[in-house]
Scaffold this motif. Structure first.
Motif, PDB file in Angstrom:
ATOM      1  N   SER A  79     -11.814  23.879  18.193  1.00 26.86           N
ATOM      2  CA  SER A  79     -13.238  23.588  18.251  1.00 26.86           C
ATOM      3  C   SER A  79     -14.035  24.821  17.838  1.00 26.86           C
ATOM      4  CB  SER A  79     -13.629  23.179  19.669  1.00 26.86           C
ATOM      5  OG  SER A  79     -13.495  24.279  20.540  1.00 26.86           O
ATOM      6  N   VAL A  80     -15.299  24.624  17.628  1.00 21.94           N
ATOM      7  CA  VAL A  80     -16.183  25.736  17.263  1.00 21.94           C
ATOM      8  C   VAL A  80     -16.221  26.759  18.401  1.00 21.94           C
ATOM      9  CG1 VAL A  80     -18.571  26.360  16.739  1.00 21.94           C
ATOM     10  CG2 VAL A  80     -17.564  24.333  15.710  1.00 21.94           C
ATOM     11  N   ALA A  81     -16.259  26.277  19.641  1.00 23.81           N
ATOM     12  CA  ALA A  81     -16.291  27.186  20.792  1.00 23.81           C
ATOM     13  C   ALA A  81     -15.015  28.028  20.842  1.00 23.81           C
ATOM     14  CB  ALA A  81     -16.460  26.404  22.082  1.00 23.81           C
ATOM     15  N   TYR A  82     -13.866  27.393  20.619  1.00 20.67           N
ATOM     16  CA  TYR A  82     -12.596  28.124  20.640  1.00 20.67           C
ATOM     17  C   TYR A  82     -12.570  29.165  19.522  1.00 20.67           C
ATOM     18  CZ  TYR A  82      -7.695  29.201  19.966  1.00 20.67           C
ATOM     19  OH  TYR A  82      -6.519  29.863  19.797  1.00 20.67           O
ATOM     20  N   ARG A  83     -12.991  28.762  18.340  1.00 24.02           N
ATOM     21  CA  ARG A  83     -12.997  29.717  17.219  1.00 24.02           C
ATOM     22  C   ARG A  83     -13.955  30.867  17.478  1.00 24.02           C
ATOM     23  NH1 ARG A  83     -13.430  25.534  12.348  1.00 24.02           N
ATOM     24  NH2 ARG A  83     -14.783  24.621  13.885  1.00 24.02           N
ATOM     25  N   GLY A  84     -15.086  30.589  18.129  1.00 26.02           N
ATOM     26  CA  GLY A  84     -16.035  31.652  18.477  1.00 26.02           C
ATOM     27  C   GLY A  84     -15.445  32.627  19.478  1.00 26.02           C
ATOM     28  N   ARG A  85     -14.782  32.090  20.514  1.00 22.24           N
ATOM     29  CA  ARG A  85     -14.148  32.965  21.516  1.00 22.24           C
ATOM     30  C   ARG A  85     -13.049  33.799  20.881  1.00 22.24           C
ATOM     31  NH1 ARG A  85     -14.435  28.206  24.642  1.00 22.24           N
ATOM     32  NH2 ARG A  85     -12.231  27.822  24.228  1.00 22.24           N
ATOM     33  N   THR A  86     -12.246  33.186  20.025  1.00 23.54           N
ATOM     34  CA  THR A  86     -11.159  33.907  19.365  1.00 23.54           C
ATOM     35  C   THR A  86     -11.714  35.003  18.464  1.00 23.54           C
ATOM     36  OG1 THR A  86      -9.833  31.902  19.420  1.00 23.54           O
ATOM     37  CG2 THR A  86      -9.116  33.616  17.919  1.00 23.54           C
ATOM     38  N   ALA A  87     -12.770  34.713  17.734  1.00 24.26           N
ATOM     39  CA  ALA A  87     -13.389  35.719  16.870  1.00 24.26           C
ATOM     40  C   ALA A  87     -13.959  36.868  17.695  1.00 24.26           C
ATOM     41  CB  ALA A  87     -14.482  35.087  16.023  1.00 24.26           C
ATOM     42  N   ALA A  88     -14.538  36.552  18.851  1.00 23.69           N
ATOM     43  CA  ALA A  88     -15.086  37.606  19.711  1.00 23.69           C
ATOM     44  C   ALA A  88     -13.971  38.517  20.230  1.00 23.69           C
ATOM     45  CB  ALA A  88     -15.841  36.988  20.889  1.00 23.69           C
TER      46      ALA A  88
END
Length: 164
Positions: A115-124
């Motif tokens: 999901s977008v949230a997962y990809r955002g957390r992973t990128a962070a």
């Protein structure tokens, strides 16, 4: 499908839910027949979209949203006096409640794609790791530069001392 063709049949049952809902949302009409017809159209359209895989998350969310007023209007088991009808309505209410849960799961499903949230957390997390690595490299480079400056300073002092 029958509510699209003959909304009068269920409009009277939908009225206790449709009118208060329409009064809270300005663009909704207070005509129960029209609201029943719109709800039926949403269910048919979103059902077809979900079945064919077209925008499945949006379709599941639309179905879940349309199921709430349908369930409240059509299966108000708490209003039934007769025990048998009450039990039947409760069964239908619980069935719709479980469908609602399944539709929410379908609306949240990403088919294995992050999901977008997962990809955002992973990128962070990756960004923090990268920043730590850069900070360590910069500290090491600064330490090496300071050592080189000290060494050059000592060499210059020794060279000056030999000349005098």
């Amino acid at each position: 499908m029958s509510t699209l063709r003959e909304p009068k049949r269920v409009a009277s049952a939908a009225e206790p839910v449709a009118i208060p809902l329409a009064s809270r949302i300005p663009w909704l009409t207070e005509d129960p027949e029209r609201l029943v017809r719109v709800n039926g159209a949403v269910q048919v359209g979103a059902g077809l979209m979900l079945a064919t895989g077209r925008l499945p998350r949006l379709a599941a969310l639309a179905l879940a949203g349309s199921l709430v007023p349908t369930t409240l209007a059509g299966h108000a088991w708490w209003k039934e006096e007769d025990k048998e009808r009450r039990a039947a309505q409760r069964t239908q209410f619980v069935k719709n409640l479980s469908l609602f849960g399944g539709l929410l799961i379908a609306a949240a499903d990403t088919h294995g794609k992050p999901s977008v949230a997962y990809r955002g957390r992973t990128a962070a997390v990756a960004g923090r790791r990268s920043a730590r690595h850069v900070r360590r490299e910069a500290a090491g480079a600064l330490s090496d530069a300071a050592g080189s400056v000290r060494s050059m300073s000592e060499s210059a002092q020794q060279s000056v001392a030999r000349r005098f």
